[in-house]
Scaffold this motif. Sequence first.
Motif, PDB file in Angstrom:
ATOM      1  N   ASP A 161      37.977  36.812  33.226  1.00  0.00           N
ATOM      2  CA  ASP A 161      38.944  36.702  34.313  1.00  0.00           C
ATOM      3  C   ASP A 161      38.240  36.216  35.566  1.00  0.00           C
ATOM      4  O   ASP A 161      37.047  36.467  35.770  1.00  0.00           O
ATOM      5  CB  ASP A 161      39.608  38.053  34.605  1.00  0.00           C
ATOM      6  CG  ASP A 161      40.516  38.504  33.476  1.00  0.00           C
ATOM      7  OD1 ASP A 161      41.488  37.792  33.185  1.00  0.00           O
ATOM      8  OD2 ASP A 161      40.232  39.555  32.877  1.00  0.00           O
ATOM      9  N   SER A 177      34.535  37.585  35.870  1.00  0.00           N
ATOM     10  CA  SER A 177      34.150  38.835  35.215  1.00  0.00           C
ATOM     11  C   SER A 177      34.222  38.616  33.713  1.00  0.00           C
ATOM     12  O   SER A 177      35.177  38.034  33.201  1.00  0.00           O
ATOM     13  CB  SER A 177      35.070  39.983  35.635  1.00  0.00           C
ATOM     14  OG  SER A 177      36.396  39.750  35.207  1.00  0.00           O
ATOM     15  N   GLU A 230      37.662  36.615  39.420  1.00  0.00           N
ATOM     16  CA  GLU A 230      37.733  37.709  40.375  1.00  0.00           C
ATOM     17  C   GLU A 230      38.090  37.182  41.759  1.00  0.00           C
ATOM     18  O   GLU A 230      37.637  36.104  42.165  1.00  0.00           O
ATOM     19  CB  GLU A 230      36.392  38.444  40.450  1.00  0.00           C
ATOM     20  CG  GLU A 230      36.017  39.161  39.171  1.00  0.00           C
ATOM     21  CD  GLU A 230      36.876  40.385  38.927  1.00  0.00           C
ATOM     22  OE1 GLU A 230      36.966  41.238  39.826  1.00  0.00           O
ATOM     23  OE2 GLU A 230      37.457  40.487  37.838  1.00  0.00           O
ATOM     24  N   THR A 261      41.474  46.367  36.794  1.00  0.00           N
ATOM     25  CA  THR A 261      41.938  45.710  38.005  1.00  0.00           C
ATOM     26  C   THR A 261      41.276  46.374  39.199  1.00  0.00           C
ATOM     27  O   THR A 261      40.777  47.504  39.107  1.00  0.00           O
ATOM     28  CB  THR A 261      43.469  45.769  38.133  1.00  0.00           C
ATOM     29  OG1 THR A 261      43.880  44.948  39.229  1.00  0.00           O
ATOM     30  CG2 THR A 261      43.957  47.193  38.373  1.00  0.00           C
ATOM     31  N   SER A 262      41.250  45.680  40.322  1.00  0.00           N
ATOM     32  CA  SER A 262      40.618  46.229  41.520  1.00  0.00           C
ATOM     33  C   SER A 262      41.396  45.792  42.747  1.00  0.00           C
ATOM     34  O   SER A 262      42.137  44.803  42.725  1.00  0.00           O
ATOM     35  CB  SER A 262      39.160  45.765  41.622  1.00  0.00           C
ATOM     36  OG  SER A 262      39.095  44.352  41.696  1.00  0.00           O
ATOM     37  N   TYR A 281      29.182  39.759  35.624  1.00  0.00           N
ATOM     38  CA  TYR A 281      29.791  38.807  36.553  1.00  0.00           C
ATOM     39  C   TYR A 281      28.954  37.536  36.603  1.00  0.00           C
ATOM     40  O   TYR A 281      27.720  37.578  36.592  1.00  0.00           O
ATOM     41  CB  TYR A 281      29.909  39.431  37.945  1.00  0.00           C
ATOM     42  CG  TYR A 281      30.842  40.621  37.964  1.00  0.00           C
ATOM     43  CD1 TYR A 281      32.199  40.460  38.212  1.00  0.00           C
ATOM     44  CD2 TYR A 281      30.368  41.900  37.680  1.00  0.00           C
ATOM     45  CE1 TYR A 281      33.056  41.544  38.200  1.00  0.00           C
ATOM     46  CE2 TYR A 281      31.216  42.993  37.665  1.00  0.00           C
ATOM     47  CZ  TYR A 281      32.561  42.808  37.920  1.00  0.00           C
ATOM     48  OH  TYR A 281      33.416  43.879  37.901  1.00  0.00           O
TER      49      TYR A 281
END
Length: 768
Positions: free
Chosen positions: A458, A502, A460, A626-627, A416
């Motif tokens: 991506d 990320s 986040e 995904t989260s 990150y």
Amino acid sequence: MDRATTSPAEADALLTAAAKAELAHDYDNAFAQYIKAASSHLTLSRLSSGEGSERHKAAAARAVERAEKIKAAKGSTIAPVLRDPFAPEEQDRILRAGSVVNRLRLPPTSGRMVESDGATRDRQPELSPEQLAAGVEWRQPDESWVDPTSLEGEEIAQRIADCSLHASVVVALAYSRRFNTDASIPRLRARDGGYDLDVYLNGCHRRISIDLRLPYDRDGKLMCMASKSTANLWPALLEKAYLKLFGGYDFPGSNSGVDLHALLGWIPEHKRLKSTHCRPERLWHRYANAFHDGHAVITLGTDDRPTSWRGVQLLPAHSYAVIDASLADDDDRTMTILDFKAAEDVSSQMSELSLNNKQPTRHLRMPFEDIMHTFDSIFVSHNPCRFSHHICFHGAWRGRHLSEAERDESSHQVFYVNVDGLPISANDTDSDERVHILLTRHISKTRLSSQYISLKVDEEDALPEPIAMKRSDRTRVKGTFTDNPYVLRRYKHTSGSGMLLSVTASYDGQELDVGYTIDVFSVAPVRWDTAQRTLPFQTTVSGALTAKSAGGNHNLPTYMYNPQYKLTVSRPRFGEKVRVAMIATSGRALPVNVVIAWGKGERVVDLSRTTALATSGAYSYSYARTSAALAPGMYTVIVSAFETTHIGAFSLKIESDAHTALDAIPPEGVGMFQKVVRGEWTSENQAPRYMLTLSEPMRVMIRLQMQGYSPSTSVRFALAGPQHFTFASELTDSPAGASMPRTLLREGRYLLAPRTGVELAAAAISTT
């Protein structure tokens, strides 16, 4: 690296703290501190000399001895020591592991330099078959004039097949003359008896040494890259050093991105011009501006098929240097290409076709539109000096110390990056250019094949919001694997706001301990986010997308057939929501996506009619993540590939900070007999009817779908039977069609009447 090396005082403090913990019978802490102290002292021993080096080696040995005694006494009860991948000693370990390339030892040049032995220094590069056939022998030249600043690219002759290196040297020299700088000239340094070439390889600067001998043919001519009109030996010596590093004059070929990254440390970008994702207008403006602003140099590459432009034959699998370009806003959008491998008759054709008769005969001025159709690839090397901030990380895939399952998991590593906000005044900067993230695979053998890497970036969200999925949304594919040793991703950065990115670095291959480097270049301050993000509860299930279960992306009517899982989230001990991360991994040829939907643990047939709480976004090869923060309850997780033809095994892993359960949802109609009836609406038969006969009471499900789905067409059906039974489905334009849930029907005959919401001349239907 963005952390300083541990100081001697800090290393001594670690050893003292370990001894105190051992005396206090805190063996877990003592063991961990001894390991850290040993690693720190070992790193310092490499960076020191004389008595200092010996002192640190002795301290490291004492720490290892005490750690081994604790391990022997306590065995498996000792908590394992987790490596901090960002620790200076761990970063140093990765860089030193990359010091052997093609059997040459090339330690990092930072810190205490470890000299290679004389035999390695004087070893000559392997000759190519063409050189051997010409009777080449190694001789020291009579004169030794080495001056790159007096050379122009057109003066350099190429006598062996290393066209990418030749093109790289040409554009580097052209840049130097255009902007009056030596920043683009590779660093070839004189020393007693030879030269050293500084290269940027496997994450840091290294040095390759050569003597003064060069390859001469029987006629006494240099059979290598050389100046045509002078005795300037700079091209020949540069080529010798570089090809010694890359395995010899029998060079299998590379590209200028690899070459200029090694020679200058510039940021490589590779774009396939015939890709459907290419946007010529955007590419032209970006590359033309970068060229004129001094931010980049450019080369072009043909594929392995013969090609031509306006009667001029271009060589297959060949690199061409771009030495000029018109301004981005000019109507005349052209690039000037130097063809340094052309035959004499081809050169004369170029002269006739040139738009400027005063240009040398080997210049080819080509419209950018023609370049897009003629060449296979464009290679752009960006000057890193244009970015004011830079951080890097060195890691490794598939470590030897890991189990086979852990090695597979380590093939996808996530990091990150925090990017600070930009001032509003930065709006005049192209937002596409603000953050460059480069993944580079470390090289041990340049001729080693079947190694692939991928980079996915991506943004986040701190707390993802529910997503209203619309048809045609988020059905892109990205994160493809490449056998190039580098992948570049550019990320937009909006002025006035920071962001958390990320970065997923992936590897596909069978080699062990494959090193890599991630470089982040930015116009805004950046730093690694090293907070622990692995959640304590983990569950993994295995699945497969087969010919029956591969339903493709959510725009397709078959999406509902994809593997789906009921996710049960328990109540957390603290707070109201549970943090959940879903990770799907597959083979590198399978573009996957994972969605967490508000499906109450039941099968979702149309994602556009269900709230998607989290999605991995565009389909990405081999890895999707995904989260979300979820309240206790039941949800539906969907794993899909981009097309119904994409099939293969996958693994689905869930991480959470509370107990969760993941159970497969059976396919629709599981355990039931299935009958498919195909029909159509025609001008003669606009109201088809079907008779359903049941010999006994049974449960029945019905689904009506258009065979050739059209979003502008709605369908419905009605069912009528004994004892006034009737059922009418809703009118829907869903790709999943209209349906009747599992219903107990009496024995008898039922009339099924499909309907559309529009007048159709002809349309095919399918009823299950």
